[in-house]
Design a protein around this motif. Structure first.
Motif, short mmCIF file in Angstrom:
data_model
loop_
_atom_site.label_atom_id
_atom_site.label_comp_id
_atom_site.label_asym_id
_atom_site.label_seq_id
_atom_site.Cartn_x
_atom_site.Cartn_y
_atom_site.Cartn_z
N GLN A 182 -0.05 -8.75 9.63
CA GLN A 182 -1.13 -9.72 9.44
C GLN A 182 -0.59 -11.02 8.83
O GLN A 182 -0.95 -12.11 9.26
N SER B 284 0.86 -1.19 0.00
CA SER B 284 0.00 0.00 0.00
C SER B 284 0.89 1.23 0.00
O SER B 284 2.04 1.17 0.41
N SER C 52 0.58 3.86 1.86
CA SER C 52 0.90 4.37 3.19
C SER C 52 1.72 3.36 3.99
O SER C 52 1.45 2.15 3.95
N LYS C 53 2.73 3.91 4.68
CA LYS C 53 3.64 3.04 5.43
C LYS C 53 2.87 2.25 6.51
O LYS C 53 3.12 1.07 6.74
N GLN C 54 1.92 2.97 7.12
CA GLN C 54 1.15 2.35 8.20
C GLN C 54 0.34 1.14 7.69
O GLN C 54 0.33 0.08 8.31
N GLU C 55 -0.28 1.32 6.52
CA GLU C 55 -1.06 0.21 5.95
C GLU C 55 -0.15 -0.98 5.61
O GLU C 55 -0.50 -2.13 5.83
N ARG C 56 1.02 -0.63 5.07
CA ARG C 56 1.96 -1.69 4.68
C ARG C 56 2.40 -2.49 5.92
O ARG C 56 2.42 -3.71 5.91
N GLU C 57 2.68 -1.75 6.99
CA GLU C 57 3.11 -2.41 8.22
C GLU C 57 1.99 -3.31 8.76
O GLU C 57 2.24 -4.40 9.25
N THR C 58 0.75 -2.84 8.65
CA THR C 58 -0.38 -3.65 9.11
C THR C 58 -0.47 -4.94 8.31
O THR C 58 -0.69 -6.03 8.85
N GLN C 59 -0.26 -4.81 6.97
CA GLN C 59 -0.34 -6.02 6.12
C GLN C 59 0.76 -7.01 6.49
O GLN C 59 0.52 -8.21 6.60
#
Ligand SMILES: Nc1ncnc2c1ncn2[C@@H]1O[C@H](COP(=O)(O)OP(=O)(O)OP(=O)(O)O)[C@@H](O)[C@H]1O
Length: 258
Positions: free
Chosen positions: A122, A110, A112-119
């Motif tokens: 997960q 993604s 955004s860095k935050q979204e990438r980290e969430t993925q």
């Protein structure tokens, strides 16, 4: 015009010779629907890894055609995730960074860095390796490296997922745990999947169809339907009559063509 029958992976008259001129893979004709998972078993040297390498575009040449949704599988839009026998992890990158870099290269990440980290979190959690994120591959056991390689392969959201004996060298219990984790992840992301194994039970537990490669390269592979077992609850499979019957059927085919 394309219709649903032509969707998925189509392998037509595929033959592979390495430079030596020796046939590495005899004629393979196979179609695998989109969102299908087939397992492959075969004797050593029958061409299982060669088949995966040909699909992954890692061979300089082959005869025949490999298509996905009627286009060459090597077109840019077909993203192939390969879990090779040696896991293919970058030893100088942490587990987290191995996944991150694969997502970046394949543009799965993604913006955004935050979204990438969430993925990434997960995927690590789904394979039960959250606590290994900052470790380096060479400090991990074989089974842990296999989990990372599988998490990475899923994380890039491939169009086609190819796994070359991903659970070899694991003890029976860890292997069973990983089979369940793998199947749960696959059900949530049912990408077109070919899974090579040496284990007959594993082939029956995981595949909608089972491809049995022959030892004679002039003979075509045998393809056995496995929908009855595939659609059972995973925990019920091993003890079922259908599983027992399927094991007998496959052993018989192995005796005939190995
Ligand atoms: N790079 C190569 N150069 C020449 N021959 C090769 C090469 N790689 C594989 N082969 C040959 O091609 C044939 C098929 O090999 P392949 O590794 O695909 O078999 P496999 O079924 O995956 O075996 P295994 O179960 O032992 O992993 C074998 O005869 C092997 O020796």
């Amino acid at each position: 015009m394309s219709n649903s029958r032509n969707k998925g992976l189509a392998i037509k008259d595929l033959k592979v010779e390495y430079k030596s001129g020796q046939l590495a893979l005899g004629q393979v004709d196979l179609s695998l629907p989109e969102h299908g998972i087939y397992t492959i078993i075969g004797p050593s040297g029958s061409g299982k890894s060669t088949l995966l390498r040909a699909i992954a575009g890692l061979l300089p040449s082959y005869q025949g055609q490999i298509l996905f949704n009627e286009k060459s599988v090597h077109e840019k839009e077909t993203l192939i995730g390969l879990v090779p026998q040696n896991y293919g992890l970058l030893p100088w990158k942490t587990v987290h960074d191995n996944i991150q870099i694969a997502m970046k290269i394949t543009h799965t990440a993604s913006s955004s860095k935050q979204e990438r980290e969430t993925q990434i979190k997960q995927w690590l959690s789904s394979m039960g390796i959250s606590d290994l994120a900052e470790r380096y591959p060479l400090s991990l056991s074989g089974g842990q490296q296999q989990r990372v390689a599988i998490a990475r392969a899923f994380a890039i959201l491939p169009t086609i997922l190819l796994l070359d004996e991903p659970f070899s060298a694991l003890d029976a219990i860890t292997r069973e745990t990983l089979q369940v984790l793998f199947l749960e992840n696959w059900m949530a992301n049912p990408t077109t999947t070919l899974f090579v194994t040496h284990d007959v039970e594993e082939a029956i537990l995981l595949g909608q169809k089972i491809i049995v490669m022959p030892s004679n390269k002039e003979t075509t592979p045998e393809i056995i339907d496995n929908h009855l077992v595939f659609h059972m609850k995973h925990e019920d499979k091993r003890d079922s009559v259908d599983f027992f019957e399927q094991t007998k059927r496959i052993r018989k085919v192995m005796q005939e063509i190995w």
